[in-house]
Design an enzyme around this catalytic site. Structure first.
Site, PDB file in Angstrom:
ATOM      1  N   GLN A  81      -4.195  -1.596  10.020  1.00 28.18           N
ATOM      2  CA  GLN A  81      -4.767  -2.170   9.423  1.00 28.18           C
ATOM      3  C   GLN A  81      -5.084  -3.615  10.069  1.00 28.18           C
ATOM      4  O   GLN A  81      -4.292  -3.121  11.221  1.00 28.18           O
ATOM      5  CB  GLN A  81      -2.796  -2.647   8.566  1.00 28.18           C
ATOM      6  CG  GLN A  81      -2.769  -4.316   8.078  1.00 28.18           C
ATOM      7  CD  GLN A  81      -3.207  -4.404   6.610  1.00 28.18           C
ATOM      8  OE1 GLN A  81      -3.461  -3.836   5.930  1.00 28.18           O
ATOM      9  NE2 GLN A  81      -3.771  -5.734   5.895  1.00 28.18           N
TER      10      GLN A  81
ATOM     11  N   LYS B 127       0.576  -1.311  -0.199  1.00 25.37           N
ATOM     12  CA  LYS B 127      -0.034  -0.005  -0.308  1.00 25.37           C
ATOM     13  C   LYS B 127       0.610   1.066  -0.163  1.00 25.37           C
ATOM     14  O   LYS B 127       0.557   1.964  -0.963  1.00 25.37           O
ATOM     15  CB  LYS B 127      -1.165  -0.044   0.971  1.00 25.37           C
ATOM     16  CG  LYS B 127      -2.174  -0.852   1.100  1.00 25.37           C
ATOM     17  CD  LYS B 127      -3.057  -0.980   2.987  1.00 25.37           C
ATOM     18  CE  LYS B 127      -3.866  -2.918   2.037  1.00 25.37           C
ATOM     19  NZ  LYS B 127      -4.956  -2.777   3.251  1.00 25.37           N
TER      20      LYS B 127
ATOM     21  N   ASP C 255     -11.403   3.176   4.579  1.00 24.73           N
ATOM     22  CA  ASP C 255     -11.231   1.854   4.063  1.00 24.73           C
ATOM     23  C   ASP C 255     -12.369   1.153   3.617  1.00 24.73           C
ATOM     24  O   ASP C 255     -13.437   0.169   3.374  1.00 24.73           O
ATOM     25  CB  ASP C 255     -10.718   0.867   5.553  1.00 24.73           C
ATOM     26  CG  ASP C 255      -9.659   0.192   5.360  1.00 24.73           C
ATOM     27  OD1 ASP C 255      -9.740  -0.617   4.585  1.00 24.73           O
ATOM     28  OD2 ASP C 255      -9.022  -0.084   6.178  1.00 24.73           O
TER      29      ASP C 255
HETATM   30  N1  GUN Z   1      -7.314  -6.175   5.985  1.00 23.80           N
HETATM   31  C1  GUN Z   1      -7.551  -7.647   5.253  1.00 23.80           C
HETATM   32  N2  GUN Z   1      -7.622  -6.733   4.008  1.00 23.80           N
HETATM   33  C2  GUN Z   1      -8.095  -4.966   4.867  1.00 23.80           C
HETATM   34  C3  GUN Z   1      -8.397  -4.289   4.109  1.00 23.80           C
HETATM   35  O1  GUN Z   1      -9.141  -4.019   3.262  1.00 23.80           O
HETATM   36  N3  GUN Z   1      -7.862  -3.101   5.480  1.00 23.80           N
HETATM   37  C4  GUN Z   1      -7.135  -3.077   6.279  1.00 23.80           C
HETATM   38  N4  GUN Z   1      -7.163  -1.770   6.872  1.00 23.80           N
HETATM   39  N5  GUN Z   1      -6.955  -4.104   7.476  1.00 23.80           N
HETATM   40  C5  GUN Z   1      -7.477  -5.083   6.241  1.00 23.80           C
END
Ligand code: GUN
Length: 292
Positions: free
Chosen positions: A97, A53, A120
């Site tokens: 995350q 990311k 998100d």
């Molecule tokens: N963990 C797995 N997928 C995601 C996501 O799309 N966003 C976040 N913040 N954590 C994750």
């Protein structure tokens, strides 16, 4: 019949090119888009996702802030950091995350993020707004799946769509987006009595359960569009340790009309849509100057 491969990696590259263009235009108008990513602890899988990311931000000209906090970080410390980022005008998106270590309640953390920076789309304000039609942000993975279906030209009005998995991150928002697009949607979960009876009716089958190759070719309607959100590893056999999805690709590819590979399907699209959401947030920045 061999299914057409849905190349999420290639579509993600196209989208990220547009994001880079948009980021440069916003920067020229005085607002560089910014994303803050917080990782708590040392999960290797999470570290890989987060690194990708942050790398995608750098490549697109998006300002990034990366906080890697120790695994024993208290909830109060994390909430204090989120409050700082909420107040920081150079940050348009905040992503914590998941999963988080046991001492931290994920719902409290998500609730602390300013909904206007919730790229998100997990905050209850955005989740609720998705239900009624107009969230500030759509969750990245389901948003990416919708982009893939759009690129394929999949007719969704009146189509039978089946979502296997009912998580807040993927299954539930996925079902809402498909419903909004006019599909007739079934959401299956771990207690569904006769799963194959449902999956075999699906014109569009989206699988997000996190179980290695649980959907086999005999569970797929001939010609269906199959979207595999899973990211697992083969537990045995000649491919042991290699990545695989929730769909048994080798059998489903002979039945489906189109299918996403793992890796190279949904995964790259999730990151691309995170960038898109960050751009959408920056476009709402009141400091933006009129284009010359
Ligand atoms: N963990 C797995 N997928 C995601 C996501 O799309 N966003 C976040 N913040 N954590 C994750």
């Amino acid at each position: 019949m061999t299914a057409r491969l849905i190349d999420g990696a290639a579509l993600a590259v196209q989208i990220k090119q547009q994001v880079a263009h948009d980021a440069a235009a916003l920067t020229a108008r005085g607002v560089q888009p910014g994303l803050a990513v917080i990782l708590v602890g040392d999960s290797q899988a999470s570290a890989v996702y987060v690194r990708n990311k942050v790398k995608a931000c750098e490549q697109a000209g998006i300002h990034s802030v990366f906080d890697h906090l120790p695994g024993d970080t208290s909830q109060a410390t994390l909430l204090a950091r989120i409050a700082e980022l909420n107040a920081d005008p150079s940050v348009h998106g905040i992503l914590v995350q998941l999963p988080l270590p046991a001492q931290i309640d994920p719902q409290s953390v998500i609730a602390a993020i300013d909904p206007a920076k919730d790229v998100d789309g997990f905050h209850v304000r955005n989740a609720g707004a998705l239900m009624t039609g107009a969230p500030l942000f759509k969750p990245c993975t389901p948003y990416g799946v919708m982009k893939m279906l759009e690129q394929l030209g999949t007719p969704l009005r009146g189509a039978e769509a089946v979502v296997v998995g009912a998580s807040n991150i993927v299954g539930k928002p996925m079902a809402l987006l498909l419903l909004q697009a006019g599909a007739t949607v079934t959401i299956c979960n771990s207690k569904t009595r006769d799963l194959p009876a449902h999956t075999r009716r699906a014109d569009v089958l989206v699988v997000a359960v996190g179980r290695e190759r649980m959907i086999t070719g005999d569970m797929v309607k001939p010609g269906a569009i199959v979207i595999d959100v899973g990211m697992n590893r083969y537990s045995s056999g000649p491919k042991a340790g290699k990545l695989c999805g929730d769909v048994d690709f080798d059998s489903a590819v002979n039945v489906a009309g189109a299918i996403t590979p793992v890796p190279g399907g949904v995964g790259p699209m999730t990151i691309a849509m995170l960038m898109v959401n960050t751009i959408e947030s920056a476009r709402r920045d009141p400091r933006l100057k009129e284009a010359a």
